[in-house]
Motif scaffolding. Sequence first.
Motif, PDB file in Angstrom:
ATOM      1  N   GLU A   3     -10.678   1.101  10.027  1.00 55.84           N
ATOM      2  CA  GLU A   3     -10.409   2.442   9.511  1.00 55.84           C
ATOM      3  C   GLU A   3      -8.902   2.693   9.436  1.00 55.84           C
ATOM      4  O   GLU A   3      -8.109   2.065  10.145  1.00 55.84           O
ATOM      5  CB  GLU A   3     -11.077   3.490  10.408  1.00 55.84           C
ATOM      6  N   LEU A   4      -8.510   3.633   8.598  1.00 58.98           N
ATOM      7  CA  LEU A   4      -7.091   3.956   8.421  1.00 58.98           C
ATOM      8  C   LEU A   4      -6.427   4.369   9.725  1.00 58.98           C
ATOM      9  O   LEU A   4      -5.250   4.091   9.943  1.00 58.98           O
ATOM     10  CB  LEU A   4      -6.929   5.064   7.373  1.00 58.98           C
ATOM     11  N   THR A  33      -2.379   3.566  12.144  1.00 60.06           N
ATOM     12  CA  THR A  33      -1.415   4.506  12.726  1.00 60.06           C
ATOM     13  C   THR A  33      -1.529   4.570  14.248  1.00 60.06           C
ATOM     14  O   THR A  33      -0.992   5.481  14.870  1.00 60.06           O
ATOM     15  CB  THR A  33      -1.627   5.913  12.130  1.00 60.06           C
ATOM     16  N   ASN A  34      -2.227   3.602  14.823  1.00 60.55           N
ATOM     17  CA  ASN A  34      -2.446   3.540  16.281  1.00 60.55           C
ATOM     18  C   ASN A  34      -3.126   4.786  16.820  1.00 60.55           C
ATOM     19  O   ASN A  34      -2.874   5.195  17.950  1.00 60.55           O
ATOM     20  CB  ASN A  34      -1.130   3.280  17.024  1.00 60.55           C
ATOM     21  N   ASP A  35      -4.006   5.382  16.024  1.00 57.84           N
ATOM     22  CA  ASP A  35      -4.745   6.569  16.444  1.00 57.84           C
ATOM     23  C   ASP A  35      -6.192   6.266  16.809  1.00 57.84           C
ATOM     24  O   ASP A  35      -6.978   7.192  17.038  1.00 57.84           O
ATOM     25  CB  ASP A  35      -4.709   7.630  15.336  1.00 57.84           C
ATOM     26  N   PHE A  68      -2.490  -2.739   5.232  1.00 56.22           N
ATOM     27  CA  PHE A  68      -3.598  -3.679   5.365  1.00 56.22           C
ATOM     28  C   PHE A  68      -3.174  -5.085   4.949  1.00 56.22           C
ATOM     29  O   PHE A  68      -3.662  -6.078   5.479  1.00 56.22           O
ATOM     30  CB  PHE A  68      -4.797  -3.238   4.515  1.00 56.22           C
ATOM     31  N   LEU A  69      -2.271  -5.183   3.982  1.00 54.30           N
ATOM     32  CA  LEU A  69      -1.827  -6.478   3.481  1.00 54.30           C
ATOM     33  C   LEU A  69      -1.209  -7.329   4.587  1.00 54.30           C
ATOM     34  O   LEU A  69      -1.324  -8.559   4.574  1.00 54.30           O
ATOM     35  CB  LEU A  69      -0.839  -6.290   2.332  1.00 54.30           C
ATOM     36  N   LYS A  70      -0.582  -6.701   5.579  1.00 51.87           N
ATOM     37  CA  LYS A  70       0.022  -7.436   6.701  1.00 51.87           C
ATOM     38  C   LYS A  70      -1.022  -8.189   7.516  1.00 51.87           C
ATOM     39  O   LYS A  70      -0.699  -9.143   8.213  1.00 51.87           O
ATOM     40  CB  LYS A  70       0.772  -6.472   7.619  1.00 51.87           C
ATOM     41  N   PHE A  71      -2.265  -7.754   7.445  1.00 51.59           N
ATOM     42  CA  PHE A  71      -3.355  -8.370   8.200  1.00 51.59           C
ATOM     43  C   PHE A  71      -4.201  -9.297   7.322  1.00 51.59           C
ATOM     44  O   PHE A  71      -5.257  -9.764   7.748  1.00 51.59           O
ATOM     45  CB  PHE A  71      -4.255  -7.287   8.811  1.00 51.59           C
ATOM     46  N   SER A  82     -10.144   4.790   0.173  1.00 49.85           N
ATOM     47  CA  SER A  82      -8.763   5.082   0.565  1.00 49.85           C
ATOM     48  C   SER A  82      -7.960   5.599  -0.620  1.00 49.85           C
ATOM     49  O   SER A  82      -8.061   5.078  -1.724  1.00 49.85           O
ATOM     50  CB  SER A  82      -8.093   3.822   1.111  1.00 49.85           C
ATOM     51  N   THR A  83      -7.121   6.607  -0.362  1.00 50.88           N
ATOM     52  CA  THR A  83      -6.275   7.182  -1.413  1.00 50.88           C
ATOM     53  C   THR A  83      -4.811   7.292  -0.993  1.00 50.88           C
ATOM     54  O   THR A  83      -4.004   7.816  -1.743  1.00 50.88           O
ATOM     55  CB  THR A  83      -6.788   8.580  -1.822  1.00 50.88           C
ATOM     56  N   ASN A  84      -4.461   6.798   0.192  1.00 52.31           N
ATOM     57  CA  ASN A  84      -3.093   6.865   0.676  1.00 52.31           C
ATOM     58  C   ASN A  84      -2.425   5.509   0.456  1.00 52.31           C
ATOM     59  O   ASN A  84      -2.517   4.610   1.283  1.00 52.31           O
ATOM     60  CB  ASN A  84      -3.079   7.247   2.162  1.00 52.31           C
TER      61      ASN A  84
END
Length: 180
Positions: free
Chosen positions: A67-68, A72-74, A111-114, A102-104
């Motif tokens: 999830e998004l 953000t570490n939330d 996500f690309l970093k993973f 997703s729209t942000n």
Amino acid sequence: MIICAGNNETFDFATPMGVGLIETTMNLTRLCLFDKPEFLLFVGTAGSYGQAEIFDIIESKTAANIELSFLTNDAYTPLENVITTNLTDKKDIIVNSSNYISTNETLTKNFLKFGIGIENMEYFAVLSVAKEFEIPAGGVFCITNYTNKNAHEDFLKNHDKAKALLQEHVKRRIKELTSS
């Protein structure tokens, strides 16, 4: 067996399973309990986190459910959130799944970093059920939109062409496999 989501994303060669993680899990589990397929191929459209272009065809055997709020570490999860049926060293583009689109654009580029390149609502459910029933599985996706504020409008605008491209791709791949 070739499967797809359903509603407006159906194909004459695929069995609809439902939209989103829950419907897909319930319907695919029911199918596997009563008539377990030898192989599952999921066919559907996807949104790109930025690298894949509109109308690109992506084949993958790896899915995530991230999830998004993770970016953000939330949030955190004690659950397995990446599944693969890829038994080779070939690197897959990971397909992320959520019941939300997703729209942000700024956030989703993370996500690309993973190694997560695209999103499709159902794919994590497909691979989860396939793993539980020990069924080889994979997915084929056509990009309809980027994950930005125009995601829904672009999806609607590009959906019919993406479905036609997917149909052409899958039928060509079936022909290649059956003629060799």
